[in-house]
Design an enzyme around this catalytic site. Structure first.
Site, PDB file in Angstrom:
ATOM      1  N   LYS A 158       0.845  -1.202   0.000  1.00 34.15           N
ATOM      2  CA  LYS A 158       0.000   0.000   0.000  1.00 34.15           C
ATOM      3  C   LYS A 158       0.881   1.253   0.000  1.00 34.15           C
ATOM      4  CE  LYS A 158      -1.838   2.660   3.132  1.00 34.15           C
ATOM      5  NZ  LYS A 158      -1.849   3.989   2.485  1.00 34.15           N
TER       6      LYS A 158
ATOM      7  N   GLY B   3       7.208   4.501   8.377  1.00 38.72           N
ATOM      8  CA  GLY B   3       6.328   5.639   8.641  1.00 38.72           C
ATOM      9  C   GLY B   3       6.561   6.170  10.033  1.00 38.72           C
ATOM     10  N   SER B   4       5.509   6.728  10.622  1.00 36.15           N
ATOM     11  CA  SER B   4       5.660   7.385  11.917  1.00 36.15           C
ATOM     12  C   SER B   4       5.791   6.365  13.055  1.00 36.15           C
ATOM     13  CB  SER B   4       4.451   8.277  12.176  1.00 36.15           C
ATOM     14  OG  SER B   4       3.283   7.496  12.213  1.00 36.15           O
ATOM     15  N   THR B   5       6.447   6.786  14.121  1.00 36.44           N
ATOM     16  CA  THR B   5       6.593   5.933  15.305  1.00 36.44           C
ATOM     17  C   THR B   5       5.217   5.628  15.896  1.00 36.44           C
ATOM     18  OG1 THR B   5       8.806   6.734  15.731  1.00 36.44           O
ATOM     19  CG2 THR B   5       7.637   5.842  17.624  1.00 36.44           C
ATOM     20  N   GLU B   6       4.323   6.611  15.813  1.00 38.26           N
ATOM     21  CA  GLU B   6       2.970   6.440  16.345  1.00 38.26           C
ATOM     22  C   GLU B   6       2.256   5.261  15.676  1.00 38.26           C
ATOM     23  OE1 GLU B   6       0.857   9.951  15.426  1.00 38.26           O
ATOM     24  OE2 GLU B   6      -0.981   9.289  16.415  1.00 38.26           O
TER      25      GLU B   6
ATOM     26  N   GLY C   2       3.724   2.955  13.883  1.00 37.20           N
ATOM     27  CA  GLY C   2       4.569   1.783  14.138  1.00 37.20           C
ATOM     28  C   GLY C   2       4.175   1.087  15.427  1.00 37.20           C
TER      29      GLY C   2
ATOM     30  N   GLU D  54      10.374   0.607  10.233  1.00 39.35           N
ATOM     31  CA  GLU D  54      11.385   1.658  10.041  1.00 39.35           C
ATOM     32  C   GLU D  54      10.677   2.970  10.351  1.00 39.35           C
ATOM     33  OE1 GLU D  54      13.207   4.503   9.049  1.00 39.35           O
ATOM     34  OE2 GLU D  54      13.016   3.986   6.928  1.00 39.35           O
TER      35      GLU D  54
ATOM     36  N   CYS E 134      13.493  10.497   7.354  1.00 33.99           N
ATOM     37  CA  CYS E 134      13.511   9.952   8.715  1.00 33.99           C
ATOM     38  C   CYS E 134      14.901  10.046   9.340  1.00 33.99           C
ATOM     39  CB  CYS E 134      13.015   8.519   8.710  1.00 33.99           C
ATOM     40  SG  CYS E 134      13.785   7.542   7.435  1.00 33.99           S
TER      41      CYS E 134
ATOM     42  N   GLU F  56      10.220  14.788  16.064  1.00 29.44           N
ATOM     43  CA  GLU F  56      10.517  14.805  14.633  1.00 29.44           C
ATOM     44  C   GLU F  56       9.637  15.864  13.971  1.00 29.44           C
ATOM     45  OE1 GLU F  56       9.376  11.205  12.423  1.00 29.44           O
ATOM     46  OE2 GLU F  56      11.367  11.245  11.523  1.00 29.44           O
TER      47      GLU F  56
HETATM   48  P1  NDP Z   1       2.028   7.486   8.818  1.00 33.38           P
HETATM   49  O1  NDP Z   1       2.870   6.675   9.719  1.00 33.38           O
HETATM   50  O2  NDP Z   1       0.617   7.720   9.193  1.00 33.38           O
HETATM   51  O3  NDP Z   1       2.014   6.870   7.338  1.00 33.38           O
HETATM   52  C1  NDP Z   1       2.831   5.837   6.843  1.00 33.38           C
HETATM   53  C2  NDP Z   1       2.003   4.797   6.102  1.00 33.38           C
HETATM   54  O4  NDP Z   1       1.158   4.079   7.017  1.00 33.38           O
HETATM   55  C3  NDP Z   1       1.044   5.390   5.062  1.00 33.38           C
HETATM   56  O5  NDP Z   1       0.932   4.505   3.979  1.00 33.38           O
HETATM   57  C4  NDP Z   1      -0.239   5.463   5.867  1.00 33.38           C
HETATM   58  O6  NDP Z   1      -1.357   5.553   5.045  1.00 33.38           O
HETATM   59  C5  NDP Z   1      -0.197   4.165   6.625  1.00 33.38           C
HETATM   60  N1  NDP Z   1      -1.024   4.117   7.844  1.00 33.38           N
HETATM   61  C6  NDP Z   1      -1.576   5.146   8.549  1.00 33.38           C
HETATM   62  N2  NDP Z   1      -2.249   4.681   9.624  1.00 33.38           N
HETATM   63  C7  NDP Z   1      -2.141   3.323   9.597  1.00 33.38           C
HETATM   64  C8  NDP Z   1      -2.604   2.277  10.445  1.00 33.38           C
HETATM   65  N3  NDP Z   1      -3.319   2.511  11.546  1.00 33.38           N
HETATM   66  N4  NDP Z   1      -2.297   1.004  10.131  1.00 33.38           N
HETATM   67  C9  NDP Z   1      -1.553   0.735   9.037  1.00 33.38           C
HETATM   68  N5  NDP Z   1      -1.089   1.676   8.196  1.00 33.38           N
HETATM   69  C10 NDP Z   1      -1.362   2.966   8.472  1.00 33.38           C
HETATM   70  O7  NDP Z   1       2.740   8.858   8.580  1.00 33.38           O
HETATM   71  P2  NDP Z   1       2.038  10.233   8.140  1.00 33.38           P
HETATM   72  O8  NDP Z   1       1.984  10.267   6.693  1.00 33.38           O
HETATM   73  O9  NDP Z   1       0.766  10.469   8.855  1.00 33.38           O
HETATM   74  O10 NDP Z   1       3.082  11.266   8.693  1.00 33.38           O
HETATM   75  C11 NDP Z   1       3.025  11.655  10.064  1.00 33.38           C
HETATM   76  C12 NDP Z   1       4.394  11.854  10.632  1.00 33.38           C
HETATM   77  O11 NDP Z   1       5.112  10.640  10.571  1.00 33.38           O
HETATM   78  C13 NDP Z   1       5.250  12.815   9.859  1.00 33.38           C
HETATM   79  O12 NDP Z   1       5.009  14.116  10.244  1.00 33.38           O
HETATM   80  C14 NDP Z   1       6.625  12.338  10.208  1.00 33.38           C
HETATM   81  O13 NDP Z   1       7.025  12.906  11.438  1.00 33.38           O
HETATM   82  C15 NDP Z   1       6.463  10.861  10.372  1.00 33.38           C
HETATM   83  N6  NDP Z   1       6.876  10.087   9.183  1.00 33.38           N
HETATM   84  C16 NDP Z   1       8.018   9.386   9.258  1.00 33.38           C
HETATM   85  C17 NDP Z   1       8.447   8.679   8.159  1.00 33.38           C
HETATM   86  C18 NDP Z   1       9.698   7.925   8.203  1.00 33.38           C
HETATM   87  O14 NDP Z   1      10.242   7.592   7.157  1.00 33.38           O
HETATM   88  N7  NDP Z   1      10.203   7.591   9.353  1.00 33.38           N
HETATM   89  C19 NDP Z   1       7.726   8.676   6.895  1.00 33.38           C
HETATM   90  C20 NDP Z   1       6.477   9.390   6.935  1.00 33.38           C
HETATM   91  C21 NDP Z   1       6.099  10.076   8.052  1.00 33.38           C
HETATM   92  P3  NDP Z   1      -1.846   7.007   4.577  1.00 33.38           P
HETATM   93  O15 NDP Z   1      -0.706   7.673   3.906  1.00 33.38           O
HETATM   94  O16 NDP Z   1      -2.868   6.704   3.593  1.00 33.38           O
HETATM   95  O17 NDP Z   1      -2.307   7.708   5.795  1.00 33.38           O
END
Ligand code: NDP
Length: 481
Positions: A183, A235-238, A240, A257, A291, A388
């Site tokens: 996805k 993606g985000s730690t939250e 994760g 990651e 990141c 971050e």
């Molecule tokens: P997210 O962690 O929400 O997004 C990463 C991926 O996870 C996207 O494909 C997202 O879908 C998907 N996702 C969101 N919620 C869920 C869930 N409950 N279960 C499974 N998958 C999910 O990051 P955000 O885009 O909201 O960014 C928020 C913050 O995260 C940023 O401000 C940044 O600080 C951090 N971030 C860190 C990254 C890194 O590489 N470490 C990369 C991106 C963000 P969708 O995009 O459709 O919401």
């Protein structure tokens, strides 16, 4: 006296890409119509580029079923050499269509064309080439004498490096003999959909790669699907943490990651001019949506003034604007939501007493923009030193002794990357041994290579991607640490 030359615009043409008005999911080798759609926009102009299918339960079910069937009937049956041929084919097609990928990535993401052209797309192809080479040599990778794939991998990726993160996920999974359901992020699905066309062009057996577009709810459906053997998330730690909780009671393998707040440490024997370039690259590359960005600059006190003076001079010359212009250094912020988050955290920096500075720059009136910014006078207690920001915002702290630098650098819940600037090899080696970070750069920053494992300590995630370590995350019974 220095002379500055004005740059004449050098816009890249978008004629090479064809964007369909509407896209479905890619399941079992075909594009299938979605029930609901959402728009994907160009963050530099707010132009709607296309309507994207919002994946629901039936779509995720169909994709997992297709991936399982392909795993059982085809992909786990053919030899590693055969798998490698497909990966080489994909890599070559990505190179052949590199310009198309680069333009599409820049339109959908907002990053400068120079970066998508010179970094994202070549590295994505390199990941396929590298893993193609492993496909028939898994027995010799030091990961057991008869390594076996895990099965079906669910892969969820972010918006900051859309195609590159796809490559980090898909290439090792396929090389190791797994099939995938991926996805892409809601705001950047277009290059993943072009990649689906590449899979068709490479005649990859149907169902080996499935792409379901959607939002976080689609991601959650993948994470919780009982037919999936492994979750790979960036993606985000939250999010994760949500995923870690969801998979804890299951048999699923998982790699995460997550975020970072890297210290970029400058010792007083560092070559200042090179260091300034490294600081700029560390935080302003990809609008700071990285990141592993060097978002905390730690300067030795006796050189702080000189470094800041040169850094500000250098920042005056950063070109912010049209991402399709080949001269542009810093493009658009990826989304309205991300811009709001950056603005909010920068305001916290002001209210906590740090001093904000940005060069004068004319930001376009449409789209999402944030000028390159530094905060000085930052202390460890400030939120801008701990959280971050994921934008072009640098927090500057100082230190007096090497021990203090290490103490401050490690004082974070994250541990993804770090940078060391020093001309003394012994000091660099000493510091790198003290730092709790997965990736440490010395006299450089943000350098990536498919052969090198990438991943973090603490809240920066679990496992490694890239290199032999990354391969092990897609094989049974092999530790990924
Ligand atoms: P997210 O962690 O929400 O997004 C990463 C991926 O996870 C996207 O494909 C997202 O879908 C998907 N996702 C969101 N919620 C869920 C869930 N409950 N279960 C499974 N998958 C999910 O990051 P955000 O885009 O909201 O960014 C928020 C913050 O995260 C940023 O401000 C940044 O600080 C951090 N971030 C860190 C990254 C890194 O590489 N470490 C990369 C991106 C963000 P969708 O995009 O459709 O919401």
């Amino acid at each position: 006296m220095t002379m500055t030359f004005e740059y004449t615009p050098a816009p890249e043409s978008r004629a090479i890409v064809t964007i369909k008005p509407k896209y479905g999911h890619f399941i079992s080798g075909k594009f299938v119509t979605g029930a609901k759609h959402f728009p994907t926009i160009n963050p530099a102009t707010e132009e709607v580029l296309s309507q994207i299918a919002l994946g629901g339960k039936a779509d995720v079910d169909a994709a997992v079923k297709a991936a399982r069937k392909a795993y059982t009937n085809t992909w786990s049956k053919i030899s590693g050499k055969e798998r490698g041929k497909y990966l080489y084919r994909i890599a070559r097609i990505m190179q052949e269509r590199a310009r198309e990928f680069a333009v599409l990535e820049t339109l959908d993401n907002g990053k400068p064309i120079r970066e998508s052209r010179d970094t994202d797309i070549p590295l994505a192809a390199a990941h396929f080439f590298y893993h193609a080479g492993w496909a028939d040599k898994l027995e010799y990778a030091g990961l057991g004498t008869s390594p076996k794939p895990l099965g079906v991998a669910g892969q969820i990726i972010p918006w900051n490096f859309p195609l590159l993160m796809l490559a980090w996920k898909v290439a090792p999974a396929l090389a190791a003999g797994n099939t995938v359901v991926l996805k892409p992020a809601e705001s950047t699905p277009l290059t993943a959909l072009l990649f689906a066309e590449v899979c068709q062009q490479a005649e990859l057996p149907v169902g080996v790669v499935n792409i379901v577009t959607g939002d976080g709810s689609t991601g959650a459906l993948i994470v919780n699907h009982p037919g999936i053997d492994k979750i790979a998330f960036t993606g985000s730690t939250e999010v994760g943490k949500i995923i870690a909780r969801a998979v804890a009671p299951t048999n699923k393998s998982v790699t995460l990651e997550l975020g970072g707040k890297a210290a970029n440490i400058v010792f007083d024997d560092a070559p200042i001019d090179e260091t300034v370039e490294g600081i700029v690259n560390g935080i302003f590359f990809n609008q700071g949506h990285v990141c592993c960005a060097g978002s905390r600059l730690l300067l030795q006190e006796n050189i702080a003034e000189e470094v800041l003076h040169k850094l500000k001079n250098r920042m005056e010359k950063i070109r912010v604007g049209d991402p399709m212009d080949k001269n542009t250094d810093v493009g658009a912020i990826n989304s309205k939501e991300q811009l709001a988050k950056i603005i909010e955290l920068a305001a916290v920096g002001d209210s906590e007493g740090a001093e904000r500075w940005s060069p004068a720059c004319n930001l376009p009136s449409k789209g999402f923009w944030f000028a390159p910014t530094i905060f000085t006078g930052v202390t460890q207690a400030h939120r801008i030193a701990r959280e971050e920001i994921f934008g072009p915002v640098l927090s500057v702290l100082t230190f007096r002794t090497p021990a203090e630098a290490i103490e401050k650098a490690n004082n974070t819940p994250f541990g993804l990357s770090a940078g060391i600037w020093s001309e003394k090899g012994s000091r660099t080696l000493w510091a790198s041994q003290q730092l709790r970070a997965g990736v440490i750069w010395a006299n450089t920053f943000n350098k990536f290579d498919p052969t090198s494992p990438f991943g973090g300590y603490k809240e920066s995630g679990w496992g490694r991607e890239g290199g032999r370590h990354g391969l092990s995350a897609y094989l049974k019974g092999v530790s990924n640490e």
